[in-house]
Design an enzyme around this catalytic site. Structure first.
Site, PDB file in Angstrom:
ATOM      1  N   LYS A  22     -10.540  -7.496  -3.604  1.00 18.75           N
ATOM      2  CA  LYS A  22     -11.408  -6.004  -3.489  1.00 18.75           C
ATOM      3  C   LYS A  22     -10.539  -4.811  -3.817  1.00 18.75           C
ATOM      4  CE  LYS A  22     -11.492  -4.328   0.686  1.00 18.75           C
ATOM      5  NZ  LYS A  22     -11.217  -2.887   0.956  1.00 18.75           N
ATOM      6  N   ASN A  23      -9.207  -4.902  -3.541  1.00 15.97           N
ATOM      7  CA  ASN A  23      -8.601  -3.681  -3.993  1.00 15.97           C
ATOM      8  C   ASN A  23      -7.973  -3.420  -5.208  1.00 15.97           C
ATOM      9  OD1 ASN A  23      -9.225  -3.093  -1.260  1.00 15.97           O
ATOM     10  ND2 ASN A  23      -7.170  -2.985  -0.416  1.00 15.97           N
ATOM     11  N   ARG A  92     -14.829   4.902   1.677  1.00 14.85           N
ATOM     12  CA  ARG A  92     -13.783   6.016   1.350  1.00 14.85           C
ATOM     13  C   ARG A  92     -13.170   5.817  -0.324  1.00 14.85           C
ATOM     14  NH1 ARG A  92     -11.798   7.918   5.159  1.00 14.85           N
ATOM     15  NH2 ARG A  92     -10.198   8.901   4.148  1.00 14.85           N
ATOM     16  N   CYS A 116     -11.880   7.711   9.488  1.00 13.43           N
ATOM     17  CA  CYS A 116     -11.922   6.449   9.501  1.00 13.43           C
ATOM     18  C   CYS A 116     -11.265   5.690  10.713  1.00 13.43           C
ATOM     19  CB  CYS A 116     -10.991   5.902   8.241  1.00 13.43           C
ATOM     20  SG  CYS A 116     -10.813   4.385   8.362  1.00 13.43           S
ATOM     21  N   ARG A 121      -6.715   9.434   7.287  1.00 15.97           N
ATOM     22  CA  ARG A 121      -6.716   9.185   5.734  1.00 15.97           C
ATOM     23  C   ARG A 121      -7.213  10.480   4.832  1.00 15.97           C
ATOM     24  NH1 ARG A 121      -9.013   3.423   5.317  1.00 15.97           N
ATOM     25  NH2 ARG A 121      -8.203   3.306   3.113  1.00 15.97           N
ATOM     26  N   ASP A 306      -2.107  -4.372   5.832  1.00 15.03           N
ATOM     27  CA  ASP A 306      -3.770  -5.005   5.886  1.00 15.03           C
ATOM     28  C   ASP A 306      -3.660  -6.443   6.591  1.00 15.03           C
ATOM     29  OD1 ASP A 306      -4.892  -3.446   2.855  1.00 15.03           O
ATOM     30  OD2 ASP A 306      -4.852  -2.739   4.841  1.00 15.03           O
ATOM     31  N   ILE A 328       2.144   2.783   8.391  1.00 14.32           N
ATOM     32  CA  ILE A 328       1.373   3.376   7.148  1.00 14.32           C
ATOM     33  C   ILE A 328       0.102   4.072   7.910  1.00 14.32           C
ATOM     34  CG2 ILE A 328      -0.077   2.860   5.295  1.00 14.32           C
ATOM     35  CD1 ILE A 328       2.702   2.145   4.790  1.00 14.32           C
ATOM     36  N   ARG A 398     -17.346  -6.583   4.377  1.00 16.24           N
ATOM     37  CA  ARG A 398     -16.854  -5.450   3.508  1.00 16.24           C
ATOM     38  C   ARG A 398     -15.626  -6.058   2.561  1.00 16.24           C
ATOM     39  NH1 ARG A 398     -15.452   0.421   5.547  1.00 16.24           N
ATOM     40  NH2 ARG A 398     -14.926   0.420   3.392  1.00 16.24           N
TER      41      ARG A 398
HETATM   42  C1  EPZ Z   1      -5.350   1.604   0.133  1.00 17.02           C
HETATM   43  O1  EPZ Z   1      -5.762   2.671   0.917  1.00 17.02           O
HETATM   44  C2  EPZ Z   1      -6.185   0.265   0.469  1.00 17.02           C
HETATM   45  N1  EPZ Z   1      -7.462   0.450   0.260  1.00 17.02           N
HETATM   46  C3  EPZ Z   1      -6.187   0.116   2.069  1.00 17.02           C
HETATM   47  O2  EPZ Z   1      -6.601  -1.252   2.275  1.00 17.02           O
HETATM   48  C4  EPZ Z   1      -4.642  -0.237   2.331  1.00 17.02           C
HETATM   49  O3  EPZ Z   1      -4.532  -0.375   3.902  1.00 17.02           O
HETATM   50  C5  EPZ Z   1      -3.740   1.053   1.902  1.00 17.02           C
HETATM   51  O4  EPZ Z   1      -3.955   1.291   0.656  1.00 17.02           O
HETATM   52  C6  EPZ Z   1      -2.381   1.073   2.284  1.00 17.02           C
HETATM   53  O5  EPZ Z   1      -1.889  -0.242   1.790  1.00 17.02           O
HETATM   54  C7  EPZ Z   1      -7.798   0.276  -1.292  1.00 17.02           C
HETATM   55  O6  EPZ Z   1      -6.899   0.069  -2.068  1.00 17.02           O
HETATM   56  C8  EPZ Z   1      -9.321   0.396  -1.653  1.00 17.02           C
HETATM   57  P1  EPZ Z   1      -2.853   5.178   1.031  1.00 17.02           P
HETATM   58  P2  EPZ Z   1      -5.351   4.057   0.489  1.00 17.02           P
HETATM   59  O7  EPZ Z   1      -3.437   6.295   0.205  1.00 17.02           O
HETATM   60  O8  EPZ Z   1      -5.036   4.146  -0.698  1.00 17.02           O
HETATM   61  C9  EPZ Z   1      -1.507   9.039   3.918  1.00 17.02           C
HETATM   62  C10 EPZ Z   1      -8.325  -2.328   3.267  1.00 17.02           C
HETATM   63  O9  EPZ Z   1      -8.127  -3.141   4.474  1.00 17.02           O
HETATM   64  N2  EPZ Z   1      -2.286   9.721   2.708  1.00 17.02           N
HETATM   65  O10 EPZ Z   1      -1.876   4.318   0.495  1.00 17.02           O
HETATM   66  O11 EPZ Z   1      -6.456   5.035   0.961  1.00 17.02           O
HETATM   67  C11 EPZ Z   1      -2.727   7.956   4.630  1.00 17.02           C
HETATM   68  O12 EPZ Z   1      -3.313   8.549   5.546  1.00 17.02           O
HETATM   69  C12 EPZ Z   1      -8.063  -1.189   3.374  1.00 17.02           C
HETATM   70  O13 EPZ Z   1      -8.750  -3.270   2.339  1.00 17.02           O
HETATM   71  C13 EPZ Z   1      -2.315  10.960   2.922  1.00 17.02           C
HETATM   72  O14 EPZ Z   1      -1.731  11.544   3.930  1.00 17.02           O
HETATM   73  O15 EPZ Z   1      -4.275   4.348   1.236  1.00 17.02           O
HETATM   74  C14 EPZ Z   1      -2.061   6.834   4.960  1.00 17.02           C
HETATM   75  O16 EPZ Z   1      -1.269   7.081   6.028  1.00 17.02           O
HETATM   76  C15 EPZ Z   1      -7.762  -0.108   4.305  1.00 17.02           C
HETATM   77  N3  EPZ Z   1      -2.929  12.004   1.978  1.00 17.02           N
HETATM   78  C16 EPZ Z   1      -0.725   6.612   3.970  1.00 17.02           C
HETATM   79  O17 EPZ Z   1      -0.787   7.994   3.264  1.00 17.02           O
HETATM   80  C17 EPZ Z   1      -3.248  11.450   0.763  1.00 17.02           C
HETATM   81  O18 EPZ Z   1      -3.891  12.066  -0.097  1.00 17.02           O
HETATM   82  C18 EPZ Z   1      -1.133   5.770   2.853  1.00 17.02           C
HETATM   83  O19 EPZ Z   1      -2.319   5.597   2.311  1.00 17.02           O
HETATM   84  C19 EPZ Z   1      -3.343   9.867   0.604  1.00 17.02           C
HETATM   85  C20 EPZ Z   1      -2.821   9.013   1.642  1.00 17.02           C
END
Ligand code: EPZ
Length: 423
Positions: A22-23, A92, A116, A121, A306, A328, A398
């Protein structure tokens, strides 16, 4: 609202085949906005988030046709550029259209994703980096309104913190930005590398794929491609954990064990017996109960956040005390209260959950709160005595393709039902 009814205590045996990631599929679908030519993506999982992303692309003028396991995405002639709130709020990852829209259509209007269950996020890192590539961004009525008059221009960007979709958004944007863009402190998840593979097949010029520094030489345009997405390492990890928890000889096939190193290492540290080949993980009947293992989630190649909820469910049956720290997301222990309803002995202190095992779990009704928490509750239901009902199973749909079908084929007793309206 659909639910799962699980009759616990059944042993899992046989083979389960993993679906596409999916990702990986989500950014690859967004990348189709970067070209006017058809892009064929093979092996997309049949899960709700993919349907949502295809609807977002269709609101942007693209068409998605499905045939024989392949999805062909064809860009429309229009210059639509608005991804509406009613779609973005349900997923998102819709924010992944921002970079490609700016790169090729030079403008975008994308609803700001709201909160979320697992954390705030924000997407500030995405927006700051796109600004450094020359985009003008503002928030208007809850939407990000973005323009790149004259097109994006190359820059050197360092992410303040590793972000998976932030890396993906900027990688896509940079492919058509004038000049040589350097992205530092990038995510190294296999899904990022898979996206880079698709973009390269489309004619992008990317160096450093799989590392934390990506260099992109912008080109004038990208062409079509035919690309198989990688298997879903989180789905695969979920079934490997299910096999360790309730298995009596299970093979998880059609996966990439080389993407699962942290999980397989943790399971081996717990005393699990398992073997791997290029495309499968075999989990034979376990000779003895697992030992408790402590770990902290981290960006790839660290232990995937995850898989944290699913691992916690496993540790309720392990011998000893396991401390699992979530590094994370700031609120990713909602499954703990539901696991405690089943009888688990877990205490959360800040970002660490301490699991005392083994504890007997007794079936009852529990409620899913997010995608991976729902998977953890299903796993717990497999070993709980009696019947467990997992509510709000739409969270699971999802990201997991027909989970009840795959589990029942292994010998579990999982029934999807909709009790209709109580009142
Ligand atoms: C991706 O989300 C995945 N989703 C998530 O999978 C996964 O949990 C996550 O990466 C971490 O591995 C997809 O790929 C579609 P991040 P993403 O940006 O990109 C903070 C699932 O279950 N952050 O790597 O949204 C954020 O809040 C989903 O399949 C900021 O502060 O995660 C988090 O604490 C859930 N500002 C950390 O960084 C930003 O602009 C990592 O988030 C971006 C992120």
């Amino acid at each position: 609202m659909e639910k799962f009814r699980i009759h616990g205590g059944r042993k899992l045996r046989g083979e389960v085949t993993i679906s596409g990631s999916k990702n990986a599929a989500l950014p690859c679908l967004a990348a189709t906005l970067l070209t006017a030519q058809p892009v064929i993506l093979c092996g997309l999982p049949r899960v709700r988030d993919i349907v949502t992303m295809e609807r977002v692309l269709e609101t942007l003028g693209e068409s998605c046709a499905h045939s024989g396991g392949a999805t062909t995405v064809v860009a429309g002639a229009g210059a639509a550029h608005h991804a509406p709130y009613e779609l973005v709020r349900t997923m998102r990852a819709s924010v992944l259209v921002l970079g490609p829209l700016l790169a090729r259509r030079r403008r975008a209007r994308v609803a700001l994703p709201g909160g979320c269950a697992i954390g705030a996020r924000p997407i500030d890192f995405h927006l700051q980096a796109l600004t450094e590539l020359g985009a003008d961004l503002r928030v208007e009525s809850g939407d990000i309104v973005a323009e790149a008059r004259g097109g994006l221009r190359a820059s050197e960007v360092t992410f303040p913190r590793i972000t998976v979709t932030g890396t993906e958004n900027l990688l896509m944007a940079a492919t058509l930005a004038r000049g040589r863009t350097v992205l530092r402190n990038c995510a190294r998840e296999p899904e990022v590398e898979d996206l880079a593979g698709l973009l390269s097949t489309m004619g992008a010029r990317i160096a450093g794929s799989g590392t934390d520094t990506l260099e992109v030489e912008g080109v004038d345009e990208l062409h079509g491609a035919d690309h198989p997405v990688i298997p879903d390492r989180i789905e695969a990890g979920t079934y490997v954990i299910a096999a360790a928890l309730a298995g009596d000889g299970v093979t998880v096939s059609g996966c990439r064990p080389d993407h699962m190193g942290a999980l397989l290492g943790a399971l081996r540290e717990a005393g699990a017996v398992l073997s791997t080949d290029a495309g499968a993980v075999a989990v034979p009947p376990q000779p003895k109960p697992l030992r408790a293992v402590s770990l902290t989630t981290g960006e790839y190649p660290g232990f995937a956040t995850d898989l944290q909820a699913q691992f916690l469910a496993l540790m309720t049956q392990a011998d000893g005390v396991s401390s699992v720290t979530e590094a994370i997301f700031e609120n990713r222990f909602q499954h703990v209260l539901e696991l405690k309803r089943l009888g688990a002995a877990i205490e959360v202190e800040g970002s660490t959950a301490e699991v005392h095992g083994p504890t007997r779990l007794d079936g009852t009704t529990v409620m899913a709160s997010d995608l991976r928490a729902s998977a953890a509750l299903v796993l717990a239901g497999l070993v709980a005595r009696g019947e467990t009902v997992v509510d709000r199973i739409y969270h699971l749909d999802r990201g997991y393709e027909a989970m009840e079908v795959k589990l029942d084929a292994l010998g579990a007793a999982v029934e999807r039902f909709n009790p209709g309206r109580y009142l």
